[in-house]
Design a protein around this motif. Structure first.
Motif, PDB file in Angstrom:
ATOM      1  N   GLN A   1       3.785  10.578  -0.310  1.00  0.00           N
ATOM      2  CA  GLN A   1       4.000   9.672   0.822  1.00  0.00           C
ATOM      3  C   GLN A   1       5.465   9.525   1.254  1.00  0.00           C
ATOM      4  O   GLN A   1       5.703   9.006   2.342  1.00  0.00           O
ATOM      5  CB  GLN A   1       3.443   8.258   0.537  1.00  0.00           C
ATOM      6  CG  GLN A   1       1.938   8.206   0.357  1.00  0.00           C
ATOM      7  CD  GLN A   1       1.441   6.786   0.199  1.00  0.00           C
ATOM      8  OE1 GLN A   1       1.998   6.004  -0.566  1.00  0.00           O
ATOM      9  NE2 GLN A   1       0.405   6.433   0.941  1.00  0.00           N
TER      10      GLN A   1
ATOM     11  N   ASP B   1       0.839  -1.196   0.000  1.00  0.00           N
ATOM     12  CA  ASP B   1       0.000   0.000   0.000  1.00  0.00           C
ATOM     13  C   ASP B   1       0.875   1.247   0.000  1.00  0.00           C
ATOM     14  O   ASP B   1       0.550   2.247  -0.634  1.00  0.00           O
ATOM     15  CB  ASP B   1      -0.923   0.001   1.229  1.00  0.00           C
ATOM     16  CG  ASP B   1      -1.949  -1.119   1.169  1.00  0.00           C
ATOM     17  OD1 ASP B   1      -2.356  -1.474   0.050  1.00  0.00           O
ATOM     18  OD2 ASP B   1      -2.333  -1.637   2.230  1.00  0.00           O
ATOM     19  N   ASN B   2       1.953   1.185   0.764  1.00  0.00           N
ATOM     20  CA  ASN B   2       2.911   2.287   0.815  1.00  0.00           C
ATOM     21  C   ASN B   2       4.305   1.700   0.629  1.00  0.00           C
ATOM     22  O   ASN B   2       4.828   1.035   1.520  1.00  0.00           O
ATOM     23  CB  ASN B   2       2.821   3.006   2.169  1.00  0.00           C
ATOM     24  CG  ASN B   2       3.743   4.217   2.245  1.00  0.00           C
ATOM     25  OD1 ASN B   2       4.645   4.388   1.426  1.00  0.00           O
ATOM     26  ND2 ASN B   2       3.518   5.069   3.227  1.00  0.00           N
TER      27      ASN B   2
ATOM     28  N   THR C   1       6.027   9.766   5.129  1.00  0.00           N
ATOM     29  CA  THR C   1       6.317   8.476   5.771  1.00  0.00           C
ATOM     30  C   THR C   1       7.623   8.535   6.545  1.00  0.00           C
ATOM     31  O   THR C   1       7.730   7.962   7.639  1.00  0.00           O
ATOM     32  CB  THR C   1       6.375   7.353   4.719  1.00  0.00           C
ATOM     33  OG1 THR C   1       5.156   7.341   3.968  1.00  0.00           O
ATOM     34  CG2 THR C   1       6.555   5.994   5.396  1.00  0.00           C
TER      35      THR C   1
ATOM     36  N   GLN D   1       3.310   3.870   9.981  1.00  0.00           N
ATOM     37  CA  GLN D   1       4.316   3.167   9.197  1.00  0.00           C
ATOM     38  C   GLN D   1       3.777   2.645   7.871  1.00  0.00           C
ATOM     39  O   GLN D   1       4.431   1.856   7.195  1.00  0.00           O
ATOM     40  CB  GLN D   1       4.901   2.033  10.025  1.00  0.00           C
ATOM     41  CG  GLN D   1       5.649   2.541  11.258  1.00  0.00           C
ATOM     42  CD  GLN D   1       6.171   1.438  12.147  1.00  0.00           C
ATOM     43  OE1 GLN D   1       5.674   0.302  12.117  1.00  0.00           O
ATOM     44  NE2 GLN D   1       7.168   1.735  12.952  1.00  0.00           N
ATOM     45  N   GLY D   2       2.580   3.082   7.513  1.00  0.00           N
ATOM     46  CA  GLY D   2       2.043   2.759   6.192  1.00  0.00           C
ATOM     47  C   GLY D   2       1.414   1.397   6.071  1.00  0.00           C
ATOM     48  O   GLY D   2       1.144   0.940   4.948  1.00  0.00           O
TER      49      GLY D   2
ATOM     50  N   SER E   1       7.119   1.562   3.247  1.00  0.00           N
ATOM     51  CA  SER E   1       7.137   0.568   4.327  1.00  0.00           C
ATOM     52  C   SER E   1       8.130  -0.544   4.032  1.00  0.00           C
ATOM     53  O   SER E   1       8.712  -1.127   4.947  1.00  0.00           O
ATOM     54  CB  SER E   1       5.734  -0.026   4.529  1.00  0.00           C
ATOM     55  OG  SER E   1       4.809   0.983   4.860  1.00  0.00           O
TER      56      SER E   1
END
Length: 262
Positions: free
Chosen positions: A156, A64-65, A160, A227-228, A68
């Motif tokens: 992000q 998703d991110n 992040t 943390q995503g 991470s």
């Protein structure tokens, strides 16, 4: 772990600025501080390099991110630094060097605030720098792939980096609070690892949905959104939960410090 002590002249009490300065000097006067920070940085950077070396183009879509994936090792390194934060408190209780500190600061609460402030700032800055280096190492090693094309200007990325640093500082603050609450190195570390970090995941194995929902708001689980990682808790709710846990932890820590003998 031995530390320097605050030893003012008789009848002289330190102000908050002096207490913070004293805590700063005590932190860096201990060799184990430098060693543990170096180990944490080496661990995070090494595993970032290993992950980058084994990365296959296209894997970014599975996250998703994608940040991470790059910053994952920071989560483990943060636990090591949280243990160091515990030691900055329990080490003084163990050696008795806390007594002259409390004599210099009869109100006692400024000592709690100073230790928390110094640990939080140092940890935040440390992991912000480490995370930034990890990002450049990872993207350089994966140049030519989808994740290697990421830059600090992308969505992000900077946010992040910031959230991961906040999460690390949060763990350190929990460590400081536990140190003042329990005053025992083994007890505080065991509580942090077993109760704060592990117990919520074990509780999720219970066959009750309400337990699983409640565990979303356990202290360590609240860093997931930062943390995503996928979570039922929004970013805003996570920050509110983190603030609430810190208020509770330091509220009790302050009561213990004020009421119990050193």
């Amino acid at each position: 772990m031995t530390t320097a002590t605050l030893t003012p002249q008789e009848g002289v009490h330190l102000r908050l600025g002096g207490v913070i300065g004293g805590e700063w000097k005590k932190m860096w006067s201990v060799k184990s501080t430098w060693i543990i920070y170096l180990i944490a940085a080496a661990f995070a950077l090494t595993f970032a390099g290993i992950t980058a070396h084994t990365y296959n183009d296209g894997q970014m879509a599975m996250w998703d991110n994608p940040m991470s994936l790059i910053l994952g090792p920071v989560s483990i390194a943060s636990i090591l630094i949280a243990i160091l934060a515990i030691l900055t408190v329990t080490g003084e209780y163990g050696t008795g060097s806390i007594r002259p500190t409390m004599t210099a600061v009869p109100g006692r609460l400024p000592v709690v605030f100073a230790k928390a402030a110094v640990n939080a700032v140092v940890v935040f800055v440390f992991f912000a720098l480490v995370s930034l280096v990890m990002f450049y190492v990872f993207t350089t090693m994966t140049s030519g792939t989808d994740i290697g094309a990421l830059s600090l200007r992308d969505d992000q990325v900077l946010s992040t980096l910031f959230h991961y640093s906040v999460a690390s500082a949060y763990y350190a603050l929990l460590g400081v609070a536990l140190g003042f609450l329990l005053r025992n190195t083994a007890g505080a570390i065991t509580f942090f690892v077993a109760v704060v970090m592990i117990l919520p995941d074990l509780a999720r194995l219970l066959p009750w949905e309400w337990v699983d929902t409640a565990m979303n708001y356990a202290p360590a689980q609240l860093v997931g959104p930062l943390q995503g990682f996928e979570s039922d808790v929004s970013m805003g709710a996570a920050y509110l939960g983190i603030a609430a846990w810190l208020i509770v932890a330091f509220g009790f820590a302050g009561l213990v410090v004020k009421q119990r003998d050193v």
